[in-house]
Design a protein around this motif. Sequence first.
Motif, mmCIF file in Angstrom:
data_model
loop_
_atom_site.group_PDB
_atom_site.id
_atom_site.type_symbol
_atom_site.label_atom_id
_atom_site.label_comp_id
_atom_site.label_asym_id
_atom_site.label_seq_id
_atom_site.Cartn_x
_atom_site.Cartn_y
_atom_site.Cartn_z
ATOM 1 N N VAL A 170 0.875 -1.104 -0.008
ATOM 2 C CA VAL A 170 0.166 -0.027 0.172
ATOM 3 C C VAL A 170 1.065 1.249 0.021
ATOM 4 C CG1 VAL A 170 -1.650 1.273 1.285
ATOM 5 C CG2 VAL A 170 -2.012 -1.070 0.857
ATOM 6 N N THR B 24 -6.112 -1.403 2.025
ATOM 7 C CA THR B 24 -5.912 -0.422 3.125
ATOM 8 C C THR B 24 -6.976 -1.136 4.121
ATOM 9 O OG1 THR B 24 -5.697 1.460 1.834
ATOM 10 C CG2 THR B 24 -5.831 1.873 4.055
ATOM 11 N N PHE C 185 -2.089 4.127 8.493
ATOM 12 C CA PHE C 185 -2.888 3.623 7.753
ATOM 13 C C PHE C 185 -4.523 4.086 7.805
ATOM 14 C CE2 PHE C 185 0.046 0.773 6.596
ATOM 15 C CZ PHE C 185 -0.188 -0.143 5.566
ATOM 16 N N PHE D 110 -6.415 6.510 5.259
ATOM 17 C CA PHE D 110 -7.682 5.971 4.547
ATOM 18 C C PHE D 110 -8.805 7.062 4.887
ATOM 19 C CE2 PHE D 110 -11.916 3.988 5.241
ATOM 20 C CZ PHE D 110 -11.924 3.421 3.878
#
Lengths: 234, 629
Positions: free
Chosen positions: A87, A118, A157, A161
């Motif tokens: 990612v 994700t 993360f 997001f």
Amino acid sequence: MESLLDFARGPLFRLCFTIMILGLARILSLDVWAIYKAYRKAGDKRMPWKLILSRAWEWFFPVKRISRNFQMYSVISILFHAGLIIVPLFLLAHIQLWKGSVGISWIALPYGWTFSLTIATIVLAVSLFIGRLVIKQARLLSRKQDYLWLLLLLLPFATGFICSNLNISPQSYQFFMLIHVLSGELIFILIPFSKIAHCVLAPLSQVVCAVAWKFPPKTDDDICTTLNKKGAPI
Amino acid sequence: MNRVHNTKFVLWLIAGFAAAVVLNRFIFGLGVTTNLNDRTPWGLWIGFDVMGGVALASGGFVITAIFYIMKREQFYPLVKPAVLTAFLGYLAVISGLLVDLGLPWNIWHMIIYWNPHSPLFEVGWCVMLYTSVLLLEFSPVPLEKFSRYAKVRNFLMKFRFVFVLLGIMLSTLHQSSLGTLFLIMPFKLYPLWYSNILPIQFFISAIALGLMVVALESLVSHWLYKRKPETNLVAKLCRIAAWVLTLYFVVKITDIIAEDKFSLIFNGAWQSNLFIIEVLISTIIPAVLFAVPKFYNNVKVQWTGSSLVIIGMVLNRIDVGGLVMLGVTGDSYTPAWTEIVISLGIVSIAALVFLFVIENFHVWETQPIEPESIPHKLPLFDYSSRTWLGTPDVSSVTTHSLAFVISFAVGMALMPGKHLHSKGIDNIKVSPASGIDTLYINGNRDNQFVKFPHQAHISRIGKDSCFTCHHLNMPGEKLSQCWECHTSMYTSVDFFKHNSHISNKNANLKCDDCHKSGENRSALTAKKCTSCHPTYNFFTYGKNTIQKYKILSYTDAMHNLCVSCHILESRKLKDKPNLALCSTCHKTQLPDYLSAAVSWKIKVPHFNSVILPGVDLKKKIIKSVLKSQ
């Protein structure tokens, strides 16, 4: 907030990124050098190279090991590692930042892929955390930093997001972006000095195990002297 | 061996910091890393690294001459360290020079394309030859350790005397030729430093400096490794230095009196005061100190005296190499911090190599023992990798490499970030055109004007043609001027201001107001500008389209707009074939009311030639401008 964000993206990023890259190079070369020195001094110079290579390969892609025990845990761990690497490396937004500043770029994953990866990585990290808490054997082996690392890796993360998918006000966008950048930089700094260094040291671990037991000839006296136990029964 | 360990730690810190700066210098160029310009092209790097470095390396030829030619056997312990210092000094000079040169990869040109008329040609050849000779002179020491190179070593030892002679010859040539170099700039150098016998002065001072460098190097390295200082030998060096310094002083003062410049010393100018300080530090105080037997046998006085000579003589080289030219060129120059860091970094890397060679090869009679390599010392674990395999001396390697990594990263962080995007062209801000109806365009303020008669253009193209040029306006304005958006002279700038769109002071938009949800948020997937600003009238020229959110540079915008129209018109109008030529617009003479306002602003143009004393270029230009009115 904006100036803080600029600072985090500019000088602070350069600092942390350089520490990570050079720090990893330093650790790798120190280890290789130490292995070379130990091997040169070793009394018995036979090394099971084939076994070492096959073991290293086995741990690198631990497909063979999955069938032994804790199958779910192993699968989740492998997938988590994949998400963790893919990612950040192949996200379009990151690649464009590189293109804008240094001028290099590479292939990006399509939006749908990064979106689902994700989410998958976040879910996997949470389930690994729960796994460490619930499974008795894992709990016994875990140190404090093992739990902390999972949470720290979760942070960029989750914020990333939020920033790239939710429709939020500009102020909260900047707030989450700041956390995203700062937590990423904290990870960068910690990588070469913590267990995450296994990202470059992993291929060497089997060699270290093999070399560590190769003592120079007639070492027993030196060991006894060093440990201050000369003459004591072994 | 804490002293050595800590010293190396500091040296590695400086080296790492400098390495980051050097990396930036080679990627982004001299403009990022120096305060040098066309008027002051020689700064700290030439003054300290090159001129000072060569002078500091003079210990090699002085000691070899004393030992091999004058046969003073008692100086044997100093010979190998002195040759090593000279060799490392010259390598440092070369690396400093490579950092300073604009096109360092062309350095080999000198070997093939000869220009025997250039003093720098002679300097360059001397550096190359002397460095090679020093390599041959020193290499028997490291070769001693490898038995397979015994033949090579024997060969080198057989011809050692030849190398020594060559070394002394080349060094003599080179030390004095650095002085010769400045004989070609009599008008730039302040008279107190300029002299017809500058080469001789340089040579004599290099001898004194060489003696003192060897003395200080012996004192420092013995202090570092906690060995008994070689007081007697150093005292002998100091006594010789006292004589040489006296000779230097006599030659210098005699020359100044003979040239009738003595009154300049006490006239109170900053150069004169600098001269007094320099001579005091480099010559008078140490010469007096070393004349008294009670003093020159004292270790503390040896430390002070030799440091004073070294500081003073390096100051002398910096002065001649550029500092005292500032008064004549009228420029102001202070070294950028990056210049200082690189200079220090080169010195510390040389020092690290020196320590490494001393510890690993037979430079001293008895090699220093590293207590960390005692086999029965308990190992310390490396906390970062959690592995331990080697001997305990690895612990110093781990800390030193950590110091290097951290200071390198700090260096990267401190480099100015905006230059990291630089493509090599300065962002010159555009200045607005002056004039009332007839505009005089002078975007980069070089006073080369372009005349633009506004009313005449309107009458030719028609009254409805405003939008031909005023294609886009600032929010809330009807007819914005060119420079308001085309703010940069030679580089294109971002058109779209993301920050002002999301800021709550301006548009205060949310992400999904422009970007579609469920897609990557980038410029390509965003809404078109015209969907909110329907009146915008975008030009698209070549690659710089509005999709890339770029505003053309001022020069490009002007040329695209004017030249394209002029070409079309010149084809239509038979009586004006020259309409599209450069000189049609770029030849404007200023009207009187403007030239009077502009003339006082005219700067002295950058000069490459020597300005003769007594001629003030600035006044001359202004006079000529006033006359023409």
